[in-house]
Scaffold this active site. Structure first.
Site, PDB file in Angstrom:
ATOM      1  N   ASP A  13      -6.458  -3.122  -4.216  1.00 31.94           N
ATOM      2  CA  ASP A  13      -5.459  -2.714  -3.222  1.00 31.94           C
ATOM      3  C   ASP A  13      -6.037  -1.867  -2.087  1.00 31.94           C
ATOM      4  OD1 ASP A  13      -3.605  -4.023  -4.819  1.00 31.94           O
ATOM      5  OD2 ASP A  13      -3.173  -2.206  -5.972  1.00 31.94           O
ATOM      6  N   LYS A  16      -7.615  -5.430   1.466  1.00 32.33           N
ATOM      7  CA  LYS A  16      -8.448  -6.615   1.716  1.00 32.33           C
ATOM      8  C   LYS A  16      -7.701  -7.663   2.535  1.00 32.33           C
ATOM      9  CE  LYS A  16      -8.886  -6.953  -2.770  1.00 32.33           C
ATOM     10  NZ  LYS A  16      -8.341  -5.672  -3.221  1.00 32.33           N
ATOM     11  N   GLY A  17      -6.427  -7.918   2.144  1.00 40.28           N
ATOM     12  CA  GLY A  17      -5.639  -8.946   2.834  1.00 40.28           C
ATOM     13  C   GLY A  17      -5.541  -8.663   4.314  1.00 40.28           C
ATOM     14  N   GLY A  40      -2.468  -9.143  -5.054  1.00 42.38           N
ATOM     15  CA  GLY A  40      -1.379  -9.115  -4.084  1.00 42.38           C
ATOM     16  C   GLY A  40      -1.979  -8.611  -2.782  1.00 42.38           C
ATOM     17  N   HIS A  41      -2.182  -9.511  -1.833  1.00 43.29           N
ATOM     18  CA  HIS A  41      -2.845  -9.155  -0.574  1.00 43.29           C
ATOM     19  C   HIS A  41      -1.814  -9.163   0.551  1.00 43.29           C
ATOM     20  CE1 HIS A  41      -7.038 -10.462  -2.235  1.00 43.29           C
ATOM     21  NE2 HIS A  41      -6.444  -9.536  -2.946  1.00 43.29           N
ATOM     22  N   GLN A 222      -9.006  -7.953  -6.473  1.00 45.01           N
ATOM     23  CA  GLN A 222      -9.193  -6.750  -7.280  1.00 45.01           C
ATOM     24  C   GLN A 222     -10.254  -5.855  -6.613  1.00 45.01           C
ATOM     25  OE1 GLN A 222      -9.166 -10.009  -9.328  1.00 45.01           O
ATOM     26  NE2 GLN A 222      -7.039  -9.610  -8.919  1.00 45.01           N
ATOM     27  N   THR A 237     -10.314  -6.287 -15.056  1.00 45.03           N
ATOM     28  CA  THR A 237      -9.776  -7.644 -15.054  1.00 45.03           C
ATOM     29  C   THR A 237     -10.812  -8.552 -15.711  1.00 45.03           C
ATOM     30  OG1 THR A 237      -8.636  -9.300 -13.726  1.00 45.03           O
ATOM     31  CG2 THR A 237     -10.592  -8.277 -12.716  1.00 45.03           C
ATOM     32  N   SER A 297       1.690  -4.394  -4.911  1.00 41.69           N
ATOM     33  CA  SER A 297       2.156  -5.547  -4.138  1.00 41.69           C
ATOM     34  C   SER A 297       2.575  -6.689  -5.053  1.00 41.69           C
ATOM     35  CB  SER A 297       1.050  -6.068  -3.218  1.00 41.69           C
ATOM     36  OG  SER A 297       0.454  -5.035  -2.518  1.00 41.69           O
ATOM     37  N   GLY A 300       5.063  -4.076  -8.191  1.00 37.87           N
ATOM     38  CA  GLY A 300       5.955  -3.002  -7.736  1.00 37.87           C
ATOM     39  C   GLY A 300       5.730  -1.685  -8.468  1.00 37.87           C
ATOM     40  N   ASP A 331      -4.776   6.761   8.242  1.00 39.35           N
ATOM     41  CA  ASP A 331      -3.547   7.381   8.782  1.00 39.35           C
ATOM     42  C   ASP A 331      -2.782   8.162   7.714  1.00 39.35           C
ATOM     43  OD1 ASP A 331      -3.313   4.541   7.928  1.00 39.35           O
ATOM     44  OD2 ASP A 331      -1.163   4.927   8.094  1.00 39.35           O
ATOM     45  N   GLY A 411      -3.257   1.687  10.135  1.00 42.24           N
ATOM     46  CA  GLY A 411      -1.880   1.275   9.885  1.00 42.24           C
ATOM     47  C   GLY A 411      -1.902  -0.120   9.307  1.00 42.24           C
TER      48      GLY A 411
HETATM   49  P1  GDP Z   1      -5.220  -5.663  -1.086  1.00 39.93           P
HETATM   50  O1  GDP Z   1      -4.811  -6.084  -2.453  1.00 39.93           O
HETATM   51  O2  GDP Z   1      -6.583  -5.070  -1.053  1.00 39.93           O
HETATM   52  O3  GDP Z   1      -5.061  -6.746  -0.066  1.00 39.93           O
HETATM   53  O4  GDP Z   1      -4.224  -4.476  -0.676  1.00 39.93           O
HETATM   54  P2  GDP Z   1      -2.632  -4.475  -0.887  1.00 39.93           P
HETATM   55  O5  GDP Z   1      -2.012  -5.377   0.103  1.00 39.93           O
HETATM   56  O6  GDP Z   1      -2.285  -4.662  -2.313  1.00 39.93           O
HETATM   57  O7  GDP Z   1      -2.311  -2.952  -0.582  1.00 39.93           O
HETATM   58  C1  GDP Z   1      -2.633  -2.364   0.625  1.00 39.93           C
HETATM   59  C2  GDP Z   1      -1.323  -1.811   1.223  1.00 39.93           C
HETATM   60  O8  GDP Z   1      -1.642  -0.943   2.279  1.00 39.93           O
HETATM   61  C3  GDP Z   1      -0.451  -2.890   1.842  1.00 39.93           C
HETATM   62  O9  GDP Z   1       0.883  -2.509   1.742  1.00 39.93           O
HETATM   63  C4  GDP Z   1      -0.897  -2.914   3.297  1.00 39.93           C
HETATM   64  O10 GDP Z   1       0.125  -3.382   4.182  1.00 39.93           O
HETATM   65  C5  GDP Z   1      -1.157  -1.458   3.521  1.00 39.93           C
HETATM   66  N1  GDP Z   1      -2.222  -1.132   4.485  1.00 39.93           N
HETATM   67  C6  GDP Z   1      -3.388  -1.781   4.737  1.00 39.93           C
HETATM   68  N2  GDP Z   1      -4.123  -1.079   5.624  1.00 39.93           N
HETATM   69  C7  GDP Z   1      -3.405   0.030   5.939  1.00 39.93           C
HETATM   70  C8  GDP Z   1      -3.644   1.158   6.774  1.00 39.93           C
HETATM   71  O11 GDP Z   1      -4.689   1.300   7.399  1.00 39.93           O
HETATM   72  N3  GDP Z   1      -2.667   2.108   6.820  1.00 39.93           N
HETATM   73  C9  GDP Z   1      -1.504   2.001   6.113  1.00 39.93           C
HETATM   74  N4  GDP Z   1      -0.614   2.990   6.236  1.00 39.93           N
HETATM   75  N5  GDP Z   1      -1.251   0.953   5.325  1.00 39.93           N
HETATM   76  C10 GDP Z   1      -2.200  -0.009   5.215  1.00 39.93           C
HETATM   77  P1  IMO Z   2      -5.719  -6.936  -5.572  1.00 36.76           P
HETATM   78  O1  IMO Z   2      -6.491  -8.199  -5.285  1.00 36.76           O
HETATM   79  C1  IMO Z   2      -5.000  -3.586  -8.241  1.00 36.76           C
HETATM   80  C2  IMO Z   2      -5.375  -4.356 -12.531  1.00 36.76           C
HETATM   81  C3  IMO Z   2      -4.122  -4.333 -13.377  1.00 36.76           C
HETATM   82  C4  IMO Z   2      -4.704  -3.896 -14.706  1.00 36.76           C
HETATM   83  C5  IMO Z   2      -6.046  -4.596 -14.737  1.00 36.76           C
HETATM   84  C6  IMO Z   2      -6.029  -5.926 -15.479  1.00 36.76           C
HETATM   85  O2  IMO Z   2      -4.343  -6.946  -5.040  1.00 36.76           O
HETATM   86  O3  IMO Z   2      -6.510  -5.728  -5.184  1.00 36.76           O
HETATM   87  P2  IMO Z   2      -4.974  -8.336 -15.096  1.00 36.76           P
HETATM   88  O4  IMO Z   2      -3.658  -8.754 -14.543  1.00 36.76           O
HETATM   89  O5  IMO Z   2      -6.143  -8.832 -14.338  1.00 36.76           O
HETATM   90  O6  IMO Z   2      -5.068  -8.598 -16.564  1.00 36.76           O
HETATM   91  O7  IMO Z   2      -4.972  -6.717 -14.967  1.00 36.76           O
HETATM   92  O8  IMO Z   2      -6.409  -4.807 -13.386  1.00 36.76           O
HETATM   93  N1  IMO Z   2      -5.328  -5.287 -11.381  1.00 36.76           N
HETATM   94  C7  IMO Z   2      -5.217  -4.890 -10.111  1.00 36.76           C
HETATM   95  N2  IMO Z   2      -5.061  -3.655  -9.577  1.00 36.76           N
HETATM   96  N3  IMO Z   2      -5.108  -4.661  -7.436  1.00 36.76           N
HETATM   97  C8  IMO Z   2      -5.293  -5.897  -7.943  1.00 36.76           C
HETATM   98  O9  IMO Z   2      -5.539  -6.965  -7.170  1.00 36.76           O
HETATM   99  C9  IMO Z   2      -5.314  -6.063  -9.347  1.00 36.76           C
HETATM  100  N4  IMO Z   2      -5.438  -7.121 -10.173  1.00 36.76           N
HETATM  101  C10 IMO Z   2      -5.449  -6.630 -11.412  1.00 36.76           C
HETATM  102  O10 IMO Z   2      -3.183  -3.419 -12.869  1.00 36.76           O
HETATM  103  O11 IMO Z   2      -4.940  -2.515 -14.688  1.00 36.76           O
HETATM  104 MG    MG Z   3      -3.249  -5.762  -3.788  1.00 34.25          MG
END
Ligand code: GDP
Ligand code: IMO
Ligand code: MG
Length: 422
Positions: A13, A16-17, A40-41, A222, A237, A297, A300, A331, A411
């Site tokens: 999280d 990356k997305g 969840g990206h 991840q 994972t 993402s 929840g 930010d 942001g």
């Molecule tokens: P990913 O799994 O690495 O793609 O990241 P996620 O999408 O799960 O979580 C990143 C969260 O931070 C998402 O809700 C993005 O919209 C948000 N986000 C990404 N970059 C920024 C940033 O620079 N500032 C803020 N406030 N939110 C960000």
């Molecule tokens: P993105 O790509 C954050 C965590 C789970 C759990 C462990 C194993 O959005 O960054 P699994 O479902 O693979 O058996 O879960 O890894 N986990 C993540 N945490 N971001 C993710 O993906 C994750 N994918 C799995 O919460 O602790």
């Molecule tokens: Mg994510």
């Protein structure tokens, strides 16, 4: 041509997305190499917020190819919904998504197995997303998986039933009686839907594309600290989330790896169970969660929040061969009087500055403190607009890791990204 890589350096999280979406205009092809719908990206553009799970994050740019590589595990139900949702906001999924025939299928019973194993573990559960990831990769290494290329075989249902009955034997051993027959119906419908897509031998396609001077960005899921070999085992994972995963998950040789972009949140989060040395249980942790909207993402769930862990970050930089760092969510730190960074761990009274064999809850982080900044940076467009304390924070990260910070995200929107010049 070499293949560039973008991956998370923490516990997932990291944003990356968003960053893949920002970098996509520079590439011809975006390719996911591991993971599955546990990811969840999130992408934000033109007031739209969209979460992708299996589809690469280049999908909203016209004429870019998005490959789901052989290292990915696919749940057809989730992928179908994702495709339909992405099409609603303008993605041309049928043209732009190419799926590796060798990508593996997550069966409905893999989801149930995830649940059965987590229930069995009780207090020591992983905190899995329960998408069937671990059981699916287990069957892959046990050499009894179905790959998506098998959906065209006449004996597909027969092979499906053999695996399902194997899983049922495991359920009996665990006294696990839950069924998901509705999900199974949806699963077979989704398989029919997915037959309309493009299937490729992605290792050949990727290597031919590189020979033909096409630029490719491999998108990780991840984070490095969730890597099956190098993460905080067993709270990880089930795939290699680090750079070597690109070689096995897309079929490219190590010589073909180009830039490795490592994404780092300006602080640190973790979702699910497992050790997290810099975790904050106080009002500061809650403030990071509130300001950063730190809720999963995919599930929840509230994300656990803490300060940047430089010990873990240096380890991740080493493992991945990171050539450029990208910092996100800077930010969120605006307004904090001071910012802390863990530079060492104290374990049983002993000071260390590396990630030990067993990362556990007895680790006490040793912090350095840096001055914070007050300015709201969400509208900053250039390096010179940024507060000096933030620039010093970026320089500090560069100095400690030995890697330059190339971009800063201020942001969630596509436009809130600054190329750093210092
Ligand atoms: P990913 O799994 O690495 O793609 O990241 P996620 O999408 O799960 O979580 C990143 C969260 O931070 C998402 O809700 C993005 O919209 C948000 N986000 C990404 N970059 C920024 C940033 O620079 N500032 C803020 N406030 N939110 C960000
Ligand atoms: P993105 O790509 C954050 C965590 C789970 C759990 C462990 C194993 O959005 O960054 P699994 O479902 O693979 O058996 O879960 O890894 N986990 C993540 N945490 N971001 C993710 O993906 C994750 N994918 C799995 O919460 O602790
Ligand atoms: Mg994510």
């Amino acid at each position: 041509m070499k293949i560039d890589v973008l991956l998370g350096l923490q516990w997932g999280d990291e944003g990356k997305g968003k960053i893949v979406d920002v970098l996509t205009p520079k590439y011809d092809i975006i390719a996911r190499f591991q993971g599955g719908p546990n990811a969840g990206h999130t992408l934000e553009f033109n007031g739209i917020k969209h979460v992708l799970h299996t589809i690469p994050s280049g999908i909203f740019h016209k004429e870019k190819i998005n490959i789901i590589g052989n290292g990915v595990v696919i749940d057809p139900v989730i992928l179908k919904k994702e495709i339909e949702d992405a099409e609603k906001i303008g993605a041309d999924a049928k043209t732009n998504i190419y799926i590796s025939k060798k990508a593996q299928l997550i069966l409905p019973t893999h989801r149930l197995l995830d649940k059965a194993y987590e229930e069995y573990k009780g207090d020591t559960k992983i905190g899995s997303t329960l998408k069937g990831i671990g059981p699916a990769y287990t069957d892959k290494t046990a050499r009894m998986a179905l790959r998506i290329g098998d959906i065209f075989s006449p004996d597909f249902s027969q092979r499906y039933n053999i695996i399902k009955s194997h899983h049922e034997k495991i359920f009996a051993g665990y006294n696990f009686s839950e069924k998901n027959s509705d999900y199974e119906k949806e699963w077979f419908k989704a398989i029919e839907f997915l037959k309309l897509f493009k299937y490729i031998d992605s290792e050949i396609f990727v290597n031919d594309s590189l020979l033909n001077e096409k630029s490719i960005l491999a998108e990780g899921a991840q984070g490095s600290m969730l890597d099956i070999d190098f993460g905080s085992y067993p709270f990880v994972t089930s795939s290699n989330t680090t750079t070597p995963g690109v070689c096995t998950g897309l079929g490219v040789s190590p010589h073909k790896i180009g830039e490795v972009f490592g994404i780092v949140k300006a602080y640190c989060t973790r979702v699910g169970s497992g050790p997290f040395p810099t975790e904050l249980f106080d009002a500061t942790g809650q403030a990071l969660r509130d300001k950063g909207h730190e809720y999963g993402s995919t599930t929840g769930r509230p994300r656990r929040c803490g300060w940047l862990d430089m010990v873990a970050l240096k380890y991740a930089v080493m493992l991945n061969g990171v050539t450029k760092i990208i910092i996100t969510k800077a930010d969120v730190l605006s307004g904090f009087e001071t910012i802390k960074v863990a530079v060492g761990y104290k374990i049983n009274g002993q000071l260390i500055d590396y990630v030990p064999y067993e990362i556990n809850d007895s680790i006490e982080p040793i912090f350095e403190e840096l001055p914070g900044w007050k300015k709201d940076i969400t509208n900053c467009k250039k390096t010179k607009d940024l507060p000096i304390e933030l620039l010093n924070y970026l320089k500090y990260i560069s100095l400690k890791t030995g890697v330059k910070v190339k971009y800063l995200s201020v942001g969630p929107d596509r436009t809130q990204t600054i190329k750093i010049k210092y």
